[in-house]
Design an enzyme around this catalytic site. Sequence first.
Site, PDB file in Angstrom:
ATOM      1  N   ASP A 195       0.818  -1.205   0.000  1.00 21.62           N
ATOM      2  CA  ASP A 195       0.000   0.000   0.000  1.00 21.62           C
ATOM      3  C   ASP A 195       0.858   1.265   0.000  1.00 21.62           C
ATOM      4  OD1 ASP A 195      -2.331   1.480   0.029  1.00 21.62           O
ATOM      5  OD2 ASP A 195      -2.467   1.484   2.221  1.00 21.62           O
ATOM      6  N   GLU A 207       2.423  -0.580  14.146  1.00 22.95           N
ATOM      7  CA  GLU A 207       1.514   0.270  13.380  1.00 22.95           C
ATOM      8  C   GLU A 207       0.199   0.387  14.134  1.00 22.95           C
ATOM      9  OE1 GLU A 207       0.812  -0.619   9.250  1.00 22.95           O
ATOM     10  OE2 GLU A 207       2.920  -1.122   8.866  1.00 22.95           O
ATOM     11  N   TYR A 244      -5.196  -2.218  13.951  1.00 23.52           N
ATOM     12  CA  TYR A 244      -6.035  -1.091  13.549  1.00 23.52           C
ATOM     13  C   TYR A 244      -7.435  -1.181  14.153  1.00 23.52           C
ATOM     14  CZ  TYR A 244      -2.354   0.378  10.428  1.00 23.52           C
ATOM     15  OH  TYR A 244      -1.152   0.821   9.925  1.00 23.52           O
TER      16      TYR A 244
END
Length: 604
Positions: free
Chosen positions: A163, A507, A471
């Site tokens: 990405d 992340e 996430y």
Amino acid sequence: MLKPQNSPTRELINLDGLYSFKVDSDRAGLRDGWQQNKLDTALEMGVPASYNDIFTDSTIRDHVGWVWYQREVRLPRGWAGERVHIRLESATHEGKVFVNDVLVAEHVGGYTPFGADITDHVTPGTTFRLTIAVNNELTQATIPPGSIRQTEDGRRHQRYLHDFYNYAGLHRSIWLYSTPSLQVQDITVATGFTGTTGNIDYQIELGGVMDGPERVSVRILDADGKQVAAAAGAEGSVAIHDVVLWQPGKGYLYSMVAEVHNGGKLVDSYTQSFGVRTVEVRGNQFLINGEPFYFTGFGMHEDHVTIGKGHSPAHMVGDFQLLGWTGANSFRTAHYPYAEEVMDYADRHGIVVIDETAAVGLNALFAGFFGEGGKKTYAEDFVNEDTAASHRQAITELIARDKNHPSVVLWSIANEPAAAEEGAREYFEPLAALTRKLDPTRPVGFVNEISGTPETDRIADLFDVLMLNRYYGWYVHTGDLALAERALEAELGAWEEKYGRPIIVTEYGADTIPGLHSLYDQPWSEEYQAALLDMYHRVFDRTAAVVGEHVWNFADFQTSNGIIRVDGNRKGAFTRDRRPKAAAHSLRRRWAQVQHRKPDGQEG
């Protein structure tokens, strides 16, 4: 391959600048021998830079295949009797280098250096034609992987499974340099300390013509240039008394001057910088110099407006200034090795680095995400033995380049592979073993994505540190931070209970449109991004095994065309032109207060 340098026995010329540039739209250049003549083109291209955003012609931006660079180079007449070398810091993703008509070097892998001894093809005091062909194609045999399809109208389209935009070209510097016929070819430095004494083990590899009783010696200089130790031999140990340690935030560097003498005459001299420090994983702690270290910082990208992935010293300094402004003490080279100048800067300034290979996209989940569903990851038509061979090369070249950087404390050999699929262990076990064999001094890890849970993951036990990309609140439980907080804490607790190892959340974040504001928990708003990060931090502070937090991402970055992104990935704490969002100020306040954690997991 040692980085070229000027020394008492070596000279160095930088070949950056403008090159004639030609796009090989018909894939004819190699077949027709474009290197044999002056390129038939009016285009020029700067090096280093990506070429994709430079030109107004969209066919150049979208080109799949080879492009060609060319210039005339004058070799100094004073280099007569010396060996002459050329080195490219990178060619993304494949490069072929021609001197006049002769192919002198080729390399596959877009983020590590390569070069050649070109002495037999050049004459000091004259010019030669330097031609470089660069190919941006990704296949199942490359790291990172990809595939190419041809559209109905005959255009070639590159698909890839990561990405971020597939910028291409000569992204880093090109060097011409001289060495003696007998030269220092490689240096490996490993450090430790006992009390106030530094212990340095070294190995020096020689190359070239050996014609007598060569004598190798080393001198250790402190940061002021004062000699503090010395030793004889191509391999050995040396002690530094009253050693000054390299520490996070205090990048103290020593210099090892390796010299080769023959008959009392200096034959070659090379200076290798290093820092004295140790790295260790003990239980659920990550230790630097025996002290618990807590990572604060970002995953980053080499990505700037216009120049793409091209290295720029000014942009680099600006980004490091912003890292310091936020209070970050570290970053991850997501998802490929960065320019060596970045590593040098981190060494000098005490910035801690997680160093990552370009192995991103080894996951059939993302194949479906990018329009190639129905795959199994570890299969003949996807991640196979050819992929593994390229992966071994990527690990080997990364460690060979960065092994002496004290800033590098952890190797990350892949980002978000399919860790829960059948075949994962067979693929990754030998890669983890190879990494430890090449460098037994640093911990080894990989970055895990959410389908690899504590219950389904097949490979976490092979590694020293758990690095998790999560996430909750964005892709999972979108907009519901209360539910996301419970889910995040439950998963981190499960990892902690099962493995008892350090956890770095490598992340976490949310896409954010700068200037979009809301009174409520509205995704895409600046308030939501800041609230999501605050939620993660509350969970981290309640989880003893968490030893680091790397926000995704430092700055917004460009991605491939698609409806899931609005002018790129917007998860940056800064915009792509480095303007702070509300989250940047929130992180600055938090990281000003975060201290190293005590062994019991409580805040220090």
